[in-house]
Design a protein around this motif. Structure first.
Motif, PDB file in Angstrom:
ATOM      1  N   GLY A   1       0.823  -1.201   0.000  1.00 45.53           N
ATOM      2  CA  GLY A   1       0.000   0.000   0.000  1.00 45.53           C
ATOM      3  C   GLY A   1       0.858   1.251   0.000  1.00 45.53           C
ATOM      4  N   ILE A   2       0.386   2.295  -0.673  1.00 49.45           N
ATOM      5  CA  ILE A   2       1.141   3.545  -0.771  1.00 49.45           C
ATOM      6  C   ILE A   2       0.315   4.660  -0.147  1.00 49.45           C
ATOM      7  CG2 ILE A   2       2.234   5.204  -2.335  1.00 49.45           C
ATOM      8  CD1 ILE A   2       2.516   2.922  -4.362  1.00 49.45           C
ATOM      9  N   VAL A   3       0.853   5.303   0.886  1.00 50.23           N
ATOM     10  CA  VAL A   3       0.113   6.371   1.554  1.00 50.23           C
ATOM     11  C   VAL A   3       0.160   7.644   0.721  1.00 50.23           C
ATOM     12  CG1 VAL A   3       0.450   5.426   3.863  1.00 50.23           C
ATOM     13  CG2 VAL A   3       2.125   7.056   2.955  1.00 50.23           C
ATOM     14  N   ALA A   4      -0.897   8.443   0.837  1.00 46.04           N
ATOM     15  CA  ALA A   4      -0.950   9.704   0.097  1.00 46.04           C
ATOM     16  C   ALA A   4       0.096  10.682   0.594  1.00 46.04           C
ATOM     17  CB  ALA A   4      -2.345  10.318   0.205  1.00 46.04           C
ATOM     18  N   ALA A   5       0.418  10.611   1.870  1.00 43.61           N
ATOM     19  CA  ALA A   5       1.459  11.442   2.487  1.00 43.61           C
ATOM     20  C   ALA A   5       1.745  10.843   3.863  1.00 43.61           C
ATOM     21  CB  ALA A   5       1.026  12.895   2.608  1.00 43.61           C
TER      22      ALA A   5
ATOM     23  N   PHE B   1      -3.128   7.372   4.574  1.00 45.15           N
ATOM     24  CA  PHE B   1      -3.897   6.222   4.108  1.00 45.15           C
ATOM     25  C   PHE B   1      -3.696   6.058   2.607  1.00 45.15           C
ATOM     26  CE2 PHE B   1      -6.288   8.265   7.648  1.00 45.15           C
ATOM     27  CZ  PHE B   1      -5.965   7.323   8.620  1.00 45.15           C
ATOM     28  N   CYS B   2      -4.330   5.051   2.030  1.00 43.84           N
ATOM     29  CA  CYS B   2      -4.143   4.720   0.623  1.00 43.84           C
ATOM     30  C   CYS B   2      -5.447   4.989  -0.136  1.00 43.84           C
ATOM     31  CB  CYS B   2      -3.753   3.251   0.468  1.00 43.84           C
ATOM     32  SG  CYS B   2      -2.382   2.733   1.529  1.00 43.84           S
ATOM     33  N   TRP B   3      -5.377   5.837  -1.146  1.00 43.87           N
ATOM     34  CA  TRP B   3      -6.550   6.246  -1.925  1.00 43.87           C
ATOM     35  C   TRP B   3      -6.644   5.428  -3.220  1.00 43.87           C
ATOM     36  CZ3 TRP B   3      -5.464   9.412   1.963  1.00 43.87           C
ATOM     37  CH2 TRP B   3      -6.442  10.288   2.429  1.00 43.87           C
ATOM     38  N   LEU B   4      -7.827   4.911  -3.515  1.00 38.60           N
ATOM     39  CA  LEU B   4      -8.040   4.252  -4.801  1.00 38.60           C
ATOM     40  C   LEU B   4      -7.972   5.245  -5.959  1.00 38.60           C
ATOM     41  CD1 LEU B   4      -8.889   1.845  -3.040  1.00 38.60           C
ATOM     42  CD2 LEU B   4     -10.814   1.475  -4.597  1.00 38.60           C
TER      43      LEU B   4
ATOM     44  N   ILE C   1     -13.366   4.705  -0.782  1.00 29.83           N
ATOM     45  CA  ILE C   1     -12.457   5.533  -1.583  1.00 29.83           C
ATOM     46  C   ILE C   1     -11.025   5.405  -1.094  1.00 29.83           C
ATOM     47  CG2 ILE C   1     -14.309   7.152  -2.042  1.00 29.83           C
ATOM     48  CD1 ILE C   1     -12.878   9.099  -0.096  1.00 29.83           C
ATOM     49  N   MET C   2     -10.861   4.973   0.165  1.00 27.51           N
ATOM     50  CA  MET C   2      -9.531   4.830   0.739  1.00 27.51           C
ATOM     51  C   MET C   2      -9.549   3.722   1.779  1.00 27.51           C
ATOM     52  SD  MET C   2      -9.318   8.027   3.450  1.00 27.51           S
ATOM     53  CE  MET C   2     -10.298   9.208   2.540  1.00 27.51           C
TER      54      MET C   2
END
Length: 601
Positions: free
Chosen positions: A238-242, A261-264, A303-304
């Motif tokens: 998973g890749i966090v938004a920041a 968190f990770c956003w689709l 969405i996340m």
């Protein structure tokens, strides 16, 4: 007061990350993972909320910093009247525990330094119990958390702060190693700082060597890829938004959100950035995270998600923190996770399609999941939603959301046709045409000659710039050209693109936020597709010019005060930078194999 957002550098171990200021202070660190409580929270409060400062105890006449070539090892140099020292900060690839290593290296002369370490767990509010271990290390325990500090420097306690004064001469290196571990386990074993430095350099140098991008702006692209890797939670992909929360979109404002968190929403852009740059393994891990996260009923798709796929990201406020430069509230968790955003369905199907085109190995159950998602999308595509920007309040028929539902069926059709999957193609083709017609009839204003934010609105929205990128209409279409012209006329400030129409009166009574940097790059992409490479390059150059000296970018840029704003560093901004660089490079060298784009079959 904390440093300016752009004054921070990033270090990390691909499970969490820390922000290091130009002054030598680590003001933000969530341990042991991106979404854990912060143990250093001075970024959103004061030094009393936790920080770790190492800096000269004498006047600094000059300071500079850099990353070691193609690594996440940060070196900050301090020059004083008596000499120069280098502070080398890094987090080794995760072993049995997580470590922050700080090496103070004498470059010339002899310099007096100070260290101030303030442990505060629980986002800056929980004071730990501190004691010495048998081997002389400093142990801090509070609830589930434990840290241990090892250094040859003599430490002492003052006013709930661990302090030290020491000197370093030319050729000397003094190590400080702070290690995290669960408090119910044994104290983590010490690591060798010199070996850890070499291992960290080898890890990043080897990883960077796999980059296949050789176009212009390579250094910027490489730094963005390293940043994207640093924001990846290695155990799950998973890749966090920041790595931060509540850095304000407008200085002093209330639009302060948790981005750990990770956003689709970012799924396909992320895949393309990785795949086009040679990182198929990371792309596969991200794809597999997507598959696991959305498993279950499509009606429950969010969405996340959390870094391990968690679904309940309950939002609360840390009222004891004063906020970055007074911007309140400080939020932990994100209530937007429960919103309906139709674009995520199309984003998911597009991501799976692009993965197949790139010949990534997909789970054999992927197609069945996609068909189930599209069955659900057939039922809900014409519902109002909250849009790509997660507006709070009543839903609307957002144009970008509707376009992404079209993308869902379009990519489903392409996957079935290209790879021979069983699918109700006639029904999907009818739905694709119905949605396309619906958007063109209700989302385009012929009087203004532009697509608009939502049905019935005369306002614009930067997300409509994605219409040509996703293949909804070609960039040569007069309606797309009219949209680009309208964006340039109404939604640009000082050469940057805003994401919301500034003519709108905000329902939150907020002042206009900074320019959204990814949107400026989306406009550059639209110019590339329209054949106007010079305009695209000018926009790209304008965006990268506001990156900090380390090549890092936040979510937004406030041209009025010349500062970066929003959570930092922002994955979507760096993803957009990578993709735009690929697009410009491919457009300038059309005889070569072009970069894979979203609209390609």
């Amino acid at each position: 007061m904390p440093s300016a957002i752009e004054d921070y550098g990033l270090i990390g171990d691909c499970e969490t990350a820390a922000l290091v200021g130009r002054d030598g202070s680590i003001d933000w660190l969530c341990w042991p993972a991106f979404d854990s409580d912060a143990c250093f929270a001075a970024l959103l409060g004061t030094p009393r909320n936790g920080r770790w400062l190492i800096a000269p105890a004498e006047e600094v006449t000059n300071r500079s910093r850099r990353y070691w070539d193609n690594t996440l090892i940060l070196e900050t140099r301090f020059e004083t009247a008596n000499g120069t020292v280098a502070l080398i900060d890094f987090m080794p690839p995760r072993g049995h525990a997580s470590d922050v290593v700080r090496l103070v290296r004498g470059v010339s002369g002899r310099v007096k330094l100070q260290m101030e370490l303030v442990f505060r767990f629980g986002f800056g509010v929980d004071v730990p119990w501190v004691k010495r271990t048998e081997d002389g290390a400093l142990l801090a325990i509070c609830g589930q958390d434990m840290t241990v500090l090892r250094t040859p420097v003599e430490l002492r306690g003052e006013n709930l702060t661990t302090v030290a004064n020491f000197e370093v001469g030319e050729g000397e290196t003094i190590p400080f190693v702070l290690t995290y571990g669960p408090s119910h386990l044994r104290v983590p074993k010490p690591i060798n700082p010199a070996y850890a430095l070499q291992a960290t350099e080898d890890f990043w140098t080897d990883w960077s060597s796999h980059c296949t991008y050789e176009g212009e702006y390579r250094d910027l692209v490489m730094r963005s890829l390293i940043t994207l890797k640093a924001l990846t939670y290695a155990p799950t992909g998973g890749i966090v938004a920041a790595p931060t929360t509540s850095l304000p979109e407008k200085l002093g404002g209330q639009r302060n959100w948790d981005y750990r968190f990770c956003w689709l929403r970012d799924a396909t852009f992320t895949l393309l950035a990785l795949m086009n740059s040679g990182y198929t393994e990371e792309a596969s891990c991200w794809h597999n995270w997507l598959l696991r996260a959305v498993a279950g009923s499509p009606a429950d798709m969010q969405i996340m998600y959390g870094i391990m796929g968690q679904r309940r990201l309950l939002e609360w406020e840390a009222g004891w923190l004063q906020g970055y430069e007074g911007a309140q509230p400080v939020r932990v968790g994100n209530a937007a996770h429960a919103q309906l955003q139709l674009d995520v369905y199309g984003e998911l199907i597009d991501a799976f399609h692009q993965s197949r085109v790139a010949e990534l190995r997909l789970d054999e159950g992927s197609w069945a999941l996609e068909c189930t998602v599209l069955d659900h999308l057939e039922e809900v595509w014409n519902h109002p939603d909250h849009g790509i920007w997660e507006r709070r309040g009543d839903g609307k028929h957002y144009v970008s959301s509707k376009v992404m539902t079209w993308v869902g069926f379009d990519r489903g059709i392409r996957s079935a046709e290209t790879f021979g999957f069983d699918a109700p193609l006639d029904r999907w083709r009818t739905l694709r045409e119905t949605i396309h017609r619906d958007v063109c009839e209700n989302g385009f204003d012929p009087r203004l000659n532009t697509f608009v934010e939502s049905y019935g609105s005369q306002l614009l929205d930067a997300s409509i710039l994605l219409l040509p990128a996703v293949g909804f209409l070609p960039a040569s279409d007069p309606r797309v050209r009219g949209t680009i012209e309208a964006i340039e006329k109404y939604m640009m400030r000082d050469g940057f693109v805003l994401r919301h129409d500034p003519r709108e009166i905000s329902d939150e009574k907020q002042p206009i936020e900074g320019a959204f940097l990814a949107c400026s790059l989306w406009l550059a992409d639209a110019h590339v597709l329209a054949g106007d490479i010079a305009k695209a390059e000018a926009l790209f150059d304008r965006v990268v010019a506001v990156a900090n000296d380390l090549g890092l970018l936040a979510e937004e840029f406030d041209s009025g005060v010349g500062r970066q704003t929003g959570n930092f560093p922002q994955a979507l901004t760096h993803i957009a930078l990578i993709n735009t660089a690929h697009n410009i490079s491919a457009a300038r060298k059309p005889v070569e194999q072009p970069a894979m784009q979203r609209s390609q079959a």
